[in-house]
Scaffold this active site. Structure first.
Site, PDB file in Angstrom:
ATOM      1  N   ASN A   1     -60.507  30.771 -23.417  1.00 33.42           N
ATOM      2  CA  ASN A   1     -61.643  31.586 -23.383  1.00 33.42           C
ATOM      3  C   ASN A   1     -62.616  30.894 -24.560  1.00 33.42           C
ATOM      4  OD1 ASN A   1     -60.333  34.634 -22.471  1.00 33.42           O
ATOM      5  ND2 ASN A   1     -61.233  32.875 -21.206  1.00 33.42           N
TER       6      ASN A   1
ATOM      7  N   ASP B   1     -58.866  40.194 -14.457  1.00 32.16           N
ATOM      8  CA  ASP B   1     -59.910  39.145 -14.098  1.00 32.16           C
ATOM      9  C   ASP B   1     -60.950  39.611 -13.186  1.00 32.16           C
ATOM     10  OD1 ASP B   1     -60.636  36.308 -13.853  1.00 32.16           O
ATOM     11  OD2 ASP B   1     -59.233  36.173 -12.110  1.00 32.16           O
TER      12      ASP B   1
END
Length: 240
Positions: A68, A20
């Site tokens: 995503n 991340d």
């Protein structure tokens, strides 16, 4: 980490990572988000080598989630191009380090050439034994469990399975991770402290390590720091 330190520490057999902070890393430097993903891919390559040398047997990373796809078309398109480029590089890294590569997730949504590249990564590294490197692509744990339940119901319908057969081990055998042991350690970068639909079943007894470091700044020292913290934990698996 010296060889002496490695002998004193218990190296987790399976490390899972949520990569991340690529976009925030780029924004902090006034760069386009895609540059963060480019740098993040380089760190993945290095982390594969570092993990193998440390003696980690299984490394699993969250490469691209089912969520995503909701990002901008421009960013998704750039990520697909990165996949195409880094799959070729990863194949070289895997062969150099005797690493087997496995993909989990639903790959049918990708373009044919990406699916072909994923299949090639798996087939050409299947006999490598030093470490298993798993990439979760178009992966979401709820989607994984949903697909597993559908297959179980189909097997029940076909007489291959009865409700009495269902155990935790059986459920695990229907999941994408059926070839892997459950993770011992989960690392998430960027300061976020949530699972984001990642390995929800498999992380039941996993130790969590959160760091404020953005993924492109993650390195061997950070990995070793996480392992040291892991060694400080008292893992009792629900016992007293």
């Amino acid at each position: 980490m010296t060889e002496e330190e490695k002998k004193e520490l218990k190296i987790p057999a399976h490390v899972a990572i949520i990569l991340d902070g690529n976009g925030r890393w780029a924004k902090k430097r006034g760069l386009p988000r895609n540059m963060g993903h480019v740098e993040g891919c380089k760190v993945v390559e290095q982390t594969v080598e570092d993990a193998a040398r440390l003696g980690i047997q299984y490394l699993t990373v969250y490469g691209f989630s089912t969520e995503n796809w909701k990002r901008s078309a421009e960013e998704v398109g750039a990520l697909m191009q990165l996949f195409r480029y880094y799959m070729k590089r990863l194949l070289k890294v895997a062969k150099k380090n005797d690493v087997r590569v496995i993909m989990i997730g639903e790959r049918s949504r990708f373009d044919d050439d990406i699916i072909e590249g994923l299949n090639r990564l798996e087939s050409e590294t299947k006999d490598n034994k030093r470490m298993t490197f798993t990439i979760a692509v178009n992966y979401g744990s709820r989607d994984e469990i949903t697909r597993a339940v559908r297959r179980m119901m189909a097997d029940c319908r076909d007489g291959k399975l009865s409700p009495e057969d269902v155990t935790e081990d059986l459920i695990s055998s229907y999941l994408d991770t059926r070839l892997l042991p459950d993770p011992d350690l989960l690392i998430r970068t960027s300061g976020e402290q949530r699972l984001s639909n990642y390995l929800l079943w498999q992380l039941a007894y996993t130790e969590f390590y959160f760091t404020d470091i953005y993924w492109p700044d993650f390195n061997k020292e950070e990995l070793e720091k996480a392992i040291r913290k892991y060694n400080d934990r008292d893992r009792r698996f629900g016992g007293v």
